[in-house]
Design an enzyme around this catalytic site. Sequence first.
Site, short mmCIF file in Angstrom:
data_model
loop_
_atom_site.label_atom_id
_atom_site.label_comp_id
_atom_site.label_asym_id
_atom_site.label_seq_id
_atom_site.Cartn_x
_atom_site.Cartn_y
_atom_site.Cartn_z
N CYS A 21 0.84 -1.20 0.00
CA CYS A 21 0.00 0.00 0.00
C CYS A 21 0.87 1.24 0.00
O CYS A 21 2.10 1.16 0.07
CB CYS A 21 -0.95 0.01 1.20
SG CYS A 21 -0.11 0.23 2.78
N CYS A 24 3.40 1.68 2.77
CA CYS A 24 4.67 0.97 2.56
C CYS A 24 5.62 1.84 1.75
O CYS A 24 6.82 1.93 2.04
CB CYS A 24 4.43 -0.34 1.82
SG CYS A 24 3.33 -1.50 2.66
N ASP A 440 10.91 23.48 -34.96
CA ASP A 440 12.07 23.75 -35.79
C ASP A 440 11.70 23.40 -37.24
O ASP A 440 10.86 22.53 -37.48
CB ASP A 440 13.25 22.90 -35.32
CG ASP A 440 14.51 23.17 -36.12
OD1 ASP A 440 14.83 24.35 -36.30
OD2 ASP A 440 15.14 22.21 -36.57
N ASP A 639 15.50 18.43 -33.31
CA ASP A 639 16.16 17.15 -33.58
C ASP A 639 16.89 16.59 -32.39
O ASP A 639 17.50 15.53 -32.47
CB ASP A 639 17.10 17.27 -34.78
CG ASP A 639 18.22 18.27 -34.55
OD1 ASP A 639 18.40 18.71 -33.39
OD2 ASP A 639 18.93 18.61 -35.51
N ASP A 643 19.36 21.55 -31.54
CA ASP A 643 18.46 22.43 -30.80
C ASP A 643 18.50 22.19 -29.30
O ASP A 643 17.57 22.55 -28.59
CB ASP A 643 17.02 22.25 -31.32
CG ASP A 643 16.91 22.54 -32.80
OD1 ASP A 643 17.38 23.61 -33.22
OD2 ASP A 643 16.36 21.71 -33.53
#
Length: 752
Positions: A21, A24, A440, A639, A643
């Site tokens: 749960c 935990c 781009d 890319d 960039d």
Amino acid sequence: MTTTASSPLHEVSLPVEGMTCAACVSRVERHLGRADGVAQASVNLATERATVRYDPARIDRAGLVKAIEAAGYEVPVEPAAAEAADERLAGERTRAAERRELLWSALAATGIGVAMMAVTLWPGGVPWPMERVNVWMLAPATFVQFVLGRGFLLRAARGLRHGELTMDTLVSLGTLAAYGYSLVVTLLPEDMMEAGLSGETYYDSAAVIVGLVLLGRWLEARARGQAAGAVRALLRLRPTTARVLRDGREADVPLDQVRVGDLVRVRPGDRVPVDGEIVEGASAVDESTLTGESVPVEKGAGDAAIAGTLNASGSFVMRATRVGSETTLAQIVRLVELAQGSKPPIQRVADAVTGWFVPVVVGLAALAFAGWLLVGPEPRLPFALSAAIAVLIIACPCAMGLATPTAIMVGTGKGAEAGILVRDGLALEAAERISVVVLDKTGTLTRGTPALVATLPVGLAPDQVLRLAAAVERGSEHPLAEAVVAGAETRSITIPAAHGFDSEPGRGVSAWVEGRQVVVGTAAFLAEGGVDVAMLEPRAVEQAAAGRTPVLVAIGGRPAGVLALADPVKPESAEAVRRLQSAGVDVWMITGDRREVAAAVGAVVGIGPDRILAEVRPADKAARVAELQRGGRVAMVGDGVNDAPALAQADVGIAIGTGADVAVEASDVTLVGDDLRAVASALALSRATMRTIRQNLGWAFGYNVLLIPVAAGLAYPLTGWLLSPALAAAAMALSSVSVVTNSLRLRRFRTA
């Protein structure tokens, strides 16, 4: 959590066994967080893994394992990287066996509980004394409590040894209270009668509670297994052997024995075993499992082949360039697992609540018991006991712990199926709020492979201009430069040597060729070098208006001509822009190219001139993105290499068209294919996933807020409603299952 400022942080993902749960999860995170040298720890209930960033100078992996074990959980030994994929599949088989055992235990416990309940509800009463019936029920009830339900008791005891309360604590307290009271009634029936208490027992309720909670755990485990299906599907793409050519012979060898540089034959119907380059033969390769592209891609000598893709027709031989954990498929699996194990900021809400949830529930159960023992109807003790048990059982931190990770598992897995790789939960949540997308031009809106289409000289022969320009451009790695060199080679022009090469990114290059300085680049670049570009400008403008990129050439300080290059727009780019715009996203284009070229491309794809940022240097793209961020959250699509600054500046960086070179560190979202429509799909998927997370959290919190008071009996004075412990167990199981099932609805999400 402390680290040294000088030591670089490492990150490791560790499996954790025994969590049930959200409490935990909180406990493991606390123990890891207290360890000296740990900078950050994030634990995921759905994937059962802990992701830890730590200072290796202060703590090692063994120290992290000790911290987890100190919390009361186990860290199983993981396989070597070469065996990891096989071990993951073996682990899935082990989990499947555990789920089967869980199901049979759930059915057995529920069946025993229902049978005992049927006896107590026998029409007209059972034909035997209840004292004898209770004795008969003792054995099966004990079997359910301490054999089928032993997992709850062991985990609760382990938590108590570490001073922690969990969901198992609630279940154990509730069922032990019901079983213990019934045991006293069974062993001391006369004493109970003298105390004014009935001989009614709760063996059936305790057994049904164990059965229904086990059934809920099985449903959770089954649903979580379905949520993790994306990773399993990716792992199944990995063949077990490869046909390697060595010493003039072909032989099938285990995949982990393939080395970089090996020649591998791929026959029709085979899956490509490793990443590589085709050196012989041709075929159509189905890459849909990795890129989402439904049409097979024609491949020939020089083309890349990606591990996990399917050879649809011809046979070819490839040279291995990436093997084992370095293949695209392995990187994708690793990225998906990291994403599925991450937490978005919204998870902080659930984490804050679960830290105190279980102790509060235990306190509320105690209050319910004491309150009804004082003012409840007769017989007060059974009434008070029933209310307390119902409160303990109905509370469900499991639902809160599963609300976020299951949705992320399914959402990121669905994205991976379509070639959309989300780095982590933070990126997923950020992508939901994107209002501006910056695209781009080269390689994103266009194919990114420009070609020389015309040479327009001034006073010289076309081949002479191209010959000298190619000599200079051969020193550049820019796509336009490569196109110029390729154009010269296609025309069988001998390219001379160049000396003194100099480059200014985004503007141009220069070098000395055959005793003359040759300058190739933009008009501004040539003008700054003292070249009169007035004779070249009209031709450059004409080519730019036609959607071509003009590259100006000067030889010996005088204008020599214009090279026209064309980078065709991808056929799907216009549709991708329309999809983004129809989703309410403001779409911009950014490029270092001339305004005329950018405007021509914008006209084709549907981006107006007021949304085009042209003639922007690579170093300035990040600043332009920052300007747009003043008006909203921005995603930058490029890319992933050229960039990089702009991708890092944006709220979400999306690397497109990376193909076999999946750069995990380059972006927040990586698109394996080069279809720009996947950008709209990625944003839509993030919105759907975050919407599901909010639904899950709303259900988990609302469930507890509404039903805990009902279980405590607060509605009884007004309505006469009481919630039996068995119904509370059913409701608790339903809450967790409903959260996971809601997350699984994301599997129906449709991408482009």
